[in-house]
Design a protein around this motif. Structure first.
Motif, PDB file in Angstrom:
ATOM      1  N   TRP A 396      50.548  39.116  20.220  1.00  0.00           N
ATOM      2  CA  TRP A 396      51.783  39.480  20.917  1.00  0.00           C
ATOM      3  C   TRP A 396      52.252  38.329  21.801  1.00  0.00           C
ATOM      4  O   TRP A 396      51.445  37.626  22.394  1.00  0.00           O
ATOM      5  N   LYS A 397      53.551  38.178  21.882  1.00  0.00           N
ATOM      6  CA  LYS A 397      54.146  37.199  22.790  1.00  0.00           C
ATOM      7  C   LYS A 397      54.662  37.930  24.025  1.00  0.00           C
ATOM      8  O   LYS A 397      55.415  38.899  23.930  1.00  0.00           O
ATOM      9  N   CYS A 398      54.207  37.474  25.202  1.00  0.00           N
ATOM     10  CA  CYS A 398      54.657  38.049  26.471  1.00  0.00           C
ATOM     11  C   CYS A 398      55.873  37.250  26.948  1.00  0.00           C
ATOM     12  O   CYS A 398      55.740  36.079  27.346  1.00  0.00           O
ATOM     13  N   CYS A 399      57.029  37.859  26.896  1.00  0.00           N
ATOM     14  CA  CYS A 399      58.261  37.169  27.277  1.00  0.00           C
ATOM     15  C   CYS A 399      58.413  37.138  28.795  1.00  0.00           C
ATOM     16  O   CYS A 399      57.778  37.909  29.530  1.00  0.00           O
ATOM     17  N   GLU A 400      59.285  36.247  29.260  1.00  0.00           N
ATOM     18  CA  GLU A 400      59.497  36.105  30.696  1.00  0.00           C
ATOM     19  C   GLU A 400      60.050  37.370  31.331  1.00  0.00           C
ATOM     20  O   GLU A 400      59.804  37.650  32.500  1.00  0.00           O
ATOM     21  N   ASP A 401      60.795  38.159  30.561  1.00  0.00           N
ATOM     22  CA  ASP A 401      61.376  39.387  31.108  1.00  0.00           C
ATOM     23  C   ASP A 401      60.404  40.564  31.070  1.00  0.00           C
ATOM     24  O   ASP A 401      60.769  41.701  31.372  1.00  0.00           O
ATOM     25  N   GLY A 402      59.144  40.290  30.656  1.00  0.00           N
ATOM     26  CA  GLY A 402      58.132  41.336  30.647  1.00  0.00           C
ATOM     27  C   GLY A 402      57.987  42.065  29.337  1.00  0.00           C
ATOM     28  O   GLY A 402      57.067  42.879  29.170  1.00  0.00           O
ATOM     29  N   LYS A 403      58.872  41.809  28.382  1.00  0.00           N
ATOM     30  CA  LYS A 403      58.782  42.487  27.095  1.00  0.00           C
ATOM     31  C   LYS A 403      57.679  41.871  26.235  1.00  0.00           C
ATOM     32  O   LYS A 403      57.321  40.714  26.384  1.00  0.00           O
ATOM     33  N   LEU A 404      57.161  42.709  25.319  1.00  0.00           N
ATOM     34  CA  LEU A 404      56.171  42.248  24.354  1.00  0.00           C
ATOM     35  C   LEU A 404      56.812  42.169  22.984  1.00  0.00           C
ATOM     36  O   LEU A 404      57.508  43.095  22.559  1.00  0.00           O
ATOM     37  N   GLU A 405      56.587  41.060  22.297  1.00  0.00           N
ATOM     38  CA  GLU A 405      57.104  40.898  20.943  1.00  0.00           C
ATOM     39  C   GLU A 405      55.959  40.562  20.004  1.00  0.00           C
ATOM     40  O   GLU A 405      55.102  39.725  20.318  1.00  0.00           O
TER      41      GLU A 405
END
Length: 691
Positions: A396-405
């Motif tokens: 998973w990629k943890c984005c700066e806005d807190g979302k997980l992709e």
């Protein structure tokens, strides 16, 4: 026994009996026997025996163990000296006799309680007479014993061999660690019995399943107890000399005194070797194995989550466990009368995480066959062990806005290299087939489908699985790296990007290196490189870059690994591809040259050399040599410095004292590294007799 019958002396014939019971390496003075096999004692009477013939018909022997011996729980048994004894129970018979001397053969049952015993003699109505003490062990040579191992070569390896090899590193770069199990050192026997004595259910010591459970649970306290030496000096080199991991015996001794420091997580793999030592010492065949890329802490889930930030740096830990670079465990051999038929043989000593409110977790004993066949209902630990060698990884990629992709990443396969030492050899054996059916086979598919169905019934499946996500705008990423990096110097990395679409793509590429402990815990961020690329339609682009050891030579902790990561993000869609490789940090090779055969009590010369292939001098070099049966005690030599490009050569002379296959171990420490070890085996033969 009053005036009727007086014993002048009793000889337990320890040297002869121990030779026959394969325990002579432990002691030649204290009687140590294996159950289900007769041993001989001799009695010397003060007066001619024929004077007391009516009395002798009432003579019995008493064997007892434990603090409160009892006839009810078989920790105290009374049996006559008679040629009509029951061969499946305790019995004794006079084999030789004269006027004042008896030789008695004592036979023990194959399911006797193991441990320290007292042997007493009693004439009916008279006071018991203590003849002496002996120790009873399990017996892999007895067909009736639950630990019977039919192959003699395997008995030599998994019970009698003290020279072990532990496999560390990665599946692509396996490293050997020589290990002294030391199960025949006398104090190791004493410590093992002390450890077993913490269990008060002595009557269950006849069951190897119970003994293995108890030992596993108690040895787990090693992680909480202070067992490793404390460095008392300020210099890194001198401190390292106090922090050696050469064998099980020093750790067991330190456990008994409790005057050291706890076992750090980065060294917890040594506990598997200590468990192996104690099991072998008590007569249970055991071996240490290493699973490379092992999913731990999954609670049976077949998916493991890994989290990285947008630049490829590991970021936190998921709820579904972690993949260890390698994990060591202990197997022991026995029958399983407590389980349905078909689960005899190798059993995994598996630690169980403590439940809420428990101070210490217990150990499960899991049949290897149950793991291979995915029989989850057999014992609670089967699901964890099955997941350890069959799980897949979700990145998973943890984005700066807190979302997980979810990233598009290459599947990380686990448990595809399970290794142990070959019987009667210093080679490595891959035993993955014991734990898994061949990849892609019909059997593997059937087992996985059945296990997944059972898991789905047990709990709802949360999260996104790789197979349920389709990439509308695919981008493919591959990372190639060497299996090991030099301690000093540069290494080449290759990244391949493939744009299969008909549209041009702008891509942000981040290549990074991190230091990781073998249990998958992040140690330090070491290096990053960013690039912006434009990929034409249907284009394959290959990028090479150089990683210098200068990025990690000072920041990478001792005994850590390099985790190389690449993240490629499509600028417009924001979708990311991910690739990863774990590599070892390769240290210089310590070479040993000496003959393969040597003569007992005749001097033997060994040559040791190390080439400094680094770009810095190796300073303050200290070499230690040791080896049971070869060198009386460890020797240490300070050898100064080795300049870049130069080779350090030195010779040692020693005199072998023990016959058979022996191992010389050489260890080197310097300012650049610590605990660099190498070994050579030599067969010591008896000297030729002069005519």
């Amino acid at each position: 026994m009053g005036q009727a019958l007086c014993i002048k002396s009793c000889d337990f014939q320890a040297a002869k009996n121990n030779e026959e019971h394969h325990t002579k390496a432990i002691s030649s003075r204290h009687l140590i026997v294996r159950r289900g096999q007769p041993f001989t004692i001799s009695l010397h009477f003060c007066a001619p025996v024929h004077t007391f013939l009516p009395t002798l018909k009432k003579v019995t022997l008493i064997a007892q163990t434990g603090q409160q011996p009892s006839n009810t729980n078989k920790t105290r048994v009374t049996f006559p000296i008679s040629s009509m004894g029951d061969q499946k129970w305790w019995s004794a018979a006079v084999k030789e006799r004269d006027a004042q001397f008896w030789t008695i053969s004592v036979t023990t049952p194959a399911d006797a309680v193991i441990g320290p015993y007292s042997l007493l003699l009693q004439v009916l109505g008279e006071k018991e007479h203590l003849l002496g003490q002996f120790t009873m062990l399990f017996n892999p040579w007895s067909r009736e014993d639950d630990v019977f191992l039919p192959n003699e070569a395997q008995r030599r390896e998994y019970l009698l061999n003290q020279n072990g090899l532990i496999y560390l590193g990665t599946a692509d770069c396996i490293q050997e660690e020589p290990w002294d199990f030391g199960q025949f050192e006398r104090d190791v026997m004493d410590i093992s019995l002390v450890l077993l004595g913490m269990d008060k259910h002595v009557e269950k010591w006849s069951q190897p399943v119970h003994v293995a459970h108890v030992l596993g649970t108690l040895l787990q306290t090693l992680k909480q107890r202070s067992v490793l030496p404390i460095p008392k000096t300020q210099t890194a080199q001198e401190g390292a000399l106090l922090n050696k991991r050469r064998g099980s015996a020093p750790i067991l001794r330190q456990w008994l005194t409790g005057q050291g420091r706890p076992v750090y997580e980065g060294q917890a793999w040594v506990l598997a070797t200590v468990a192996c030592t104690v099991l072998r010492c008590l007569g249970i065949p055991a071996r240490v194995l290493t699973t490379f890329a092992s999913a731990q802490g999954t609670h049976g889930d077949l998916l493991v989550d890994e989290y990285y930030n947008e630049e490829g740096l590991q970021n936190g830990e998921g709820q579904r466990g972690r993949i260890w670079i390698f994990q060591t465990s202990t197997e022991c051999w026995m029958t399983r009368p407590d389980l349905p038929q078909g689960y005899d043989g190798w059993q995994i000593l598996n630690p169980h995480v403590p439940n809420e409110g428990e101070v210490l977790g217990s150990y499960d004993l899991v049949p290897v066959k149950a793991v291979k066949d995915g029989i989850l209902e057999l014992t609670p630990a089967v699901s964890d062990l099955f997941a350890a060698v069959n799980a897949s990884c979700v990145v998973w990629k943890c984005c700066e806005d807190g979302k997980l992709e979810l990233t598009n990443s290459n599947t990380k396969y686990v448990g595809n290299n399970i290794s142990t030492k070959v019987v009667d050899s210093d080679r490595c054996e891959d035993i993955t087939q014991n734990y898994k059916y061949p990849a892609g086979s019909l059997q593997e598919k059937e087992v996985l489908e059945r296990v997944q169905e059972k898991r789905m019934k047990q709990q709802k499946c949360n999260g996104i699985t790789p197979s349920s996500y389709e990439w509308a705008d695919p981008l493919y990423l591959f990372l190639e790296a060497p299996s090991s990096f030099p301690l000093r110097g540069d290494a080449q990395l290759s990244v391949t990007l493939f744009n299969p679409s008909d549209q041009e793509k702008a891509v942000q590429l981040v290549i990074g290196a991190q230091a990781l402990y073998y249990n998958g815990v992040l140690a330090a961020e070491l290096w990053r490189e960013k690039r912006s690329l434009t990929l034409s339609a249907n284009l394959v682009k290959r990028i090479t870059t150089s990683l210098s050891s200068s990025h990690f030579e000072r920041n990478s902790p001792e005994n850590s690994f390099l985790r190389l990561t690449v993240v490629a993000t499509h600028s417009e869609s924001g979708l990311s591809c991910f690739a990863q490789e774990d590599v070892t940090i390769c240290r210089p090779h310590l070479a040993i040259q000496m003959p393969e055969r040597a003569k007992q009590y005749q001097p033997l010369t060994a040559s040791v050399s190390i080439h400094n292939s680094l770009d810095s001098p190796m300073m303050d070099c200290v070499i230690s040599i040791f080896g049971k049966g070869l060198i009386y005690r460890e020797r240490r030599y300070r050898l100064g410095s080795v300049r870049p490009g130069n080779t350090l050569c030195t010779q040692f002379q020693f005199t072998p004292t023990q016959l058979g296959l022996q191992r010389l171990i050489v260890e080197m420490d310097c300012n650049m590294f610590q605990n660099l070890t190498s070994y050579r085996s030599v067969t010591v033969v008896a000297p030729e007799l002069s005519v």
